[in-house]
Design a protein around this motif. Structure first.
Motif, short mmCIF file in Angstrom:
data_model
loop_
_atom_site.label_atom_id
_atom_site.label_comp_id
_atom_site.label_asym_id
_atom_site.label_seq_id
_atom_site.Cartn_x
_atom_site.Cartn_y
_atom_site.Cartn_z
N ALA A 58 22.48 46.05 53.98
CA ALA A 58 22.77 46.37 52.46
C ALA A 58 23.36 45.42 51.57
N ALA A 83 27.95 48.59 60.14
CA ALA A 83 27.91 48.06 58.78
C ALA A 83 27.23 49.00 58.02
N SER A 84 26.67 48.56 56.75
CA SER A 84 25.77 49.35 55.99
C SER A 84 24.53 48.93 55.96
N TYR A 85 23.39 49.52 56.12
CA TYR A 85 22.17 49.18 56.05
C TYR A 85 20.98 50.06 55.45
N SER A 101 21.37 53.55 51.46
CA SER A 101 22.28 52.97 52.17
C SER A 101 22.85 54.00 52.99
N VAL A 102 22.96 53.25 54.48
CA VAL A 102 23.37 54.15 55.58
C VAL A 102 24.57 53.28 56.12
N ALA A 103 25.54 54.31 56.44
CA ALA A 103 26.67 53.49 56.93
C ALA A 103 26.74 53.75 58.62
#
Length: 819
Positions: A58, A83-85, A101-103
């Motif tokens: 991300a 992380a964020s992806y 965004s996925v944390a």
């Protein structure tokens, strides 16, 4: 096992173990990472297998961190650092999906279900309203989606196989794939244990209306039985997974030289934890074919004694079949499913042949003239019971499945053969009358258990055990009519009992790492056979244990581009009908004889295939077979008799190239094309004669689907095959064209189809051979031009049930028949 092969196998196993420990070590290093899971489904909430899931950082440049593919249940799993992806999910026929965004934090994260939507611009590529082509090329198999075909309605499974890319079916129902015989048939992933003759009648009697798809698997993994030197053909039966009560009614009427008709009903009821299925089909298939058979018996020592035998016959083959099933599944909880299924196949088949056989010297002088009347009536009753269990274990959904199958087949064949010899200058008039009765029973027990363990981080291990017991009892009783009394013919009668046990265990390891996929497995099979000729009191026993390794390595740099190299070792055991030494009379002058001393074939198969975008795939393959079983001929010129049997010869080589190309000449038109070029070579000897039969051959198949809108669709198929080598025979070139039209009505619940096969009647079968000084030329004028009108009506609720894979859906009992 040779020293060279033992050395190769030992080194392969050492490398496999080293690689396994290496990746297990790597997995330990990354154990601090987070495990991220999710599921991909379509609009109907059904799992989307082999979808591409890209994990993006991300950040401003959206760097691709990992690329994985969903499994058969639509699930994916990957280990990531906190992380964020972003997730980018894609699959052919659907619109790409990009998540928010996925944390990701430490521990395990379930990203839930991601739903793909159909791309309307690609919807016209298929015949029905599902994003699925008529033919799909996957990494390990080719899938023919029969339920999408306009031409399939009213056809039998055997006729559908005959039109599948790279598959050929001869006049006796023997199946070859990519030029190789020894194809094993699976139904819902389960091996059929019928003899070749019984299986051919089962496939002739099973209508396409009950078939979802046919999978052509050329290099199977260690999980599958090692039987089948040409690979496997898996017939996937239809199943309805909607909630409530749903069903399908279908019927067809067709005309060729004889009429054909049939119909059936399939019902499904799902409520809470229970699901029940029931179905019944009836079909009648009339058929008439014409056969000419020319044999020239050459006598080098006395050319004036050389003779020519000219045979002609007209054969009617009415076939009536009943197929029924009833099954029930119970979902005890979210992780345990129990199921049971009963199947029945009942029918009758008649072979009613009339003709003549003229034997003359080369100067035209008639030696013998016989009018022949050959009638055979076969009846069968085959029933099977399957019990199955599927258990999901632990947070990673490891799977334990168990299946037990019991099958009982009762088959009888009565034959009456009359040969009326006319008076000639060399022969007085007389009549020969023979009759034969062949009652037989076959019982089959099969038990198997499989375990799938998800290690995580793209790794999984599968292991399992399977045992099968077969008991076939065949009593061939032949009599000759003399002076008004039936005299037993001890020379051609035989009571034969065959018992077989196969116990097998396997283990396989699979690793997926971004662009790489490695799978390796090893299968151990112990076989014990016993063929007892009760009449002659002769016993033939064989015991052997074999290892069957399998390995494949794939590299996938892009979602629609990949290259894969695979190797497998396989076996083809003799069919128990082939081991039975009794005689089956085609007529008074030609008969088939079994060989109780046949040995199994051992096969080495290599394949390199590549996906070159979404429209083109290519494969290069090589197969070598030791002790290949092939048809051979024994000629008795003085008696005007030809005996056909199976014999092991030294070897068989097959090398070839297979290409699949899909194009869209117009927005409404999709063309799927397959070209297969191969060389077959048979080497060995029989009766002192050298066999070295080699031939380069090619097959071409073009499937064209048209979607005109408003429920209208069409399909045109063209096929062509060049001459081919098959044992001691050479088979002619042939081609055929078929076309069909479809209309959907009543909110697409009713489908009406009109289709015609072999429109120009160019599909005939003409094998030739030269053996033991005899030249043989045959021609079968097949009843292949068929016009069919069919209708299918679907009723019930249209709400799709929650997607759940149950034991019965994965491991349903195969449908068996007899005859």
């Amino acid at each position: 096992m040779t020293k060279q092969y033992r050395f190769l196998l030992t080194n392969t196993i050492k490398k496999l173990i080293s690689t396994t420990f290496f990746f297990c070590f790597l997995s330990g290093l990354v154990c601090a990472q987070s495990i991220v899971r999710g599921t991909v489904v379509d609009e109907a909430r059904q799992a989307v297998a082999m979808a591409t899931v890209e994990v993006l950082a991300a950040t401003a440049d959206s760097t691709v961190v990992a690329t994985i593919a969903t499994d058969l249940e639509g699930r994916f799993e990957v280990q990531l650092l906190p992380a964020s992806y972003l997730l980018r999910i894609s699959f052919l026929g659907y619109k790409p999906l990009v998540s928010g965004s996925v944390a990701v934090v430490s521990g395990t994260a379930d990203l839930g279900t991601h739903q793909l939507m159909v791309d309307d611009q690609l919807l016209t590529e298929v015949v029905i309203n599902r994003p699925q082509r008529l033919v799909e090329q996957r990494s390990d198999r080719m899938v023919v989606n029969v339920e999408n075909s306009i031409l399939a309605d009213g056809m039998t499974v055997l006729e559908i196989l005959q039109r599948a890319p790279g598959v050929r079916v001869d006049n006796d129902g023997n199946i070859t794939m990519r030029g190789k015989s020894g194809v094993q048939i699976l139904i819902n992933g389960k091996l059929s244990y019928l003899s070749e003759k019984e299986l051919a009648l089962l496939l002739k009697g099973t209508q396409s209306s009950s078939i979802k798809s046919i999978e052509l698997i050329t290099n199977p993994s260690a999980k599958f039985d090692a039987a089948g030197n040409a690979g496997l053909i898996n017939i996937v039966m239809k199943s309805d997974r909607r909630s409530g009560i749903n069903g399908t009614a279908h019927s067809f009427a067709a005309t060729s030289r004889k009429p054909r008709y049939g119909g059936g009903l399939a019902l499904n009821a799902r409520h809470n934890r229970w699901n029940a299925v029931a179905g019944y089909d009836y079909s009648y298939r009339g058929e008439r074919e014409y056969r000419t058979f020319l044999r020239q018996f050459n006598d080098a020592a006395r050319p004036d004694s050389s003779k020519v035998s000219n045979q002609y016959s007209q054969t009617d083959e009415p076939l009536a079949t009943h197929n029924a099933k009833f099954g029930i599944d119970y979902n005890a909880d979210e992780r345990l499913t129990l199921g049971a299924l009963w199947t029945g196949n009942f029918g009758s088949y008649k072979n009613l042949s009339e003709g003549y056989n003229d034997v003359a010297f080369l100067d035209g002088s008639m030696v013998s003239n016989a009018l022949t009347d050959n009638k055979q009536v076969s009846l069968w009753n085959t029933q099977g019971l399957n019990l199955n269990l599927l258990r999901k274990i632990g947070p990673r959904d490891h799977e334990l499945s168990a299946n037990f199958d019991y099958t009982y087949a009762d088959y009888s064949a009565d034959q009456n053969l009359v040969s009326d010899f006319q008076q000639t200058a060399f022969q007085d008039a007389f009549t020969s009358v023979r009759r034969g009765q062949t009652p037989s029973t076959t019982t089959v027990f099969v038990g198997k258990m499989d375990y799938l363990h998800h290690i995580g981080n793209g790794q999984k291990i599968e292991a399992g055990w399977k045992s099968s017991w077969i008991d076939a009892d065949n009593n061939a009783m032949n009599d000759t009519l003399r002076d008004g009394s039936w005299i037993p013919d001890a020379g051609t009668s035989n009571h034969f009992r065959y018992r077989e046990q196969i116990h097998a265990g396997y283990a396989s390891y699979s690793l997926e790492r971004e662009q790489w996929h490695v799978m390796a497995g090893l299968r151990l099979e112990h076989t014990r056979t016993e063929g007892h000729q009760i009449t002659a009191d002769q016993l033939t026993e064989r015991h052997y244990t074999q290892l069957f390794p399998n390995i494949s390595v794939a590299y996938k740099p892009h979602a629609d581009r990949s290259i894969q190299l695979s190797y497998s070792r396989r076996i083809q055991r003799p069919d128990y009908d082939d081991l039975n030494p009794f005689r089956y009379y085609v007529d008074a002058f030609v008969f088939w004889e079994g060989n109780p001393y046949l040995r199994p074939e051992l096969v080495h198969a290599f394949e390199l295939n590549a996906m070159l975008g979404s429209t083109l795939s290519a494969a290069v393959y090589y197969t070598y077979i030791n002790d290949v079983m092939t048809s051979v001929l024994t000629q008795l010129p003085q008696q005007n008799v030809t005996i056909q049997s199976l014999q092991n010869i030294d070897g068989f080589y097959n090398v070839g190239v297979n290409l699949n190309y899909t194009l869209k000449p117009a927005g409404f038109w999709t063309s799927i094309n397959n070209l297969n070029g191969f060389n077959n070579r048979y080497r060995g000897s029989f009766n002192g004669e050298i066999i070295d039969n080699a031939q380069w051959s090619a097959t071409f198949n073009s499937i064209n689907t048209f979607s005109f809108g408003n429920g209208w669709g069409a399909e045109v198929i063209g096929e062509y095959q060049t001459p081919q080598a098959d044992g001691v025979f050479r088979v002619n070139a042939y081609g055929a064209v078929a076309a069909g039209l479809m209309k959907k009505l009543v909110q697409e619940r009713l489908t009406v189809k009109l289709a015609a096969t072999d429109i120009f009647r160019t599909m005939d079968y003409r094998p030739t051979s030269v053996a033991d000084g005899v030249v043989m030329r045959q021609r079968f004028n097949l009843d292949s031009r068929i016009v069919t009108l069919s209708a299918t009506f679907r009723f019930g609720q249209q709400i799709q049930a929650r997607d759940r894979r149950t034991g019965s859906e994965d491991e349903q009992q195969r449908i068996r028949g007899g005859g």
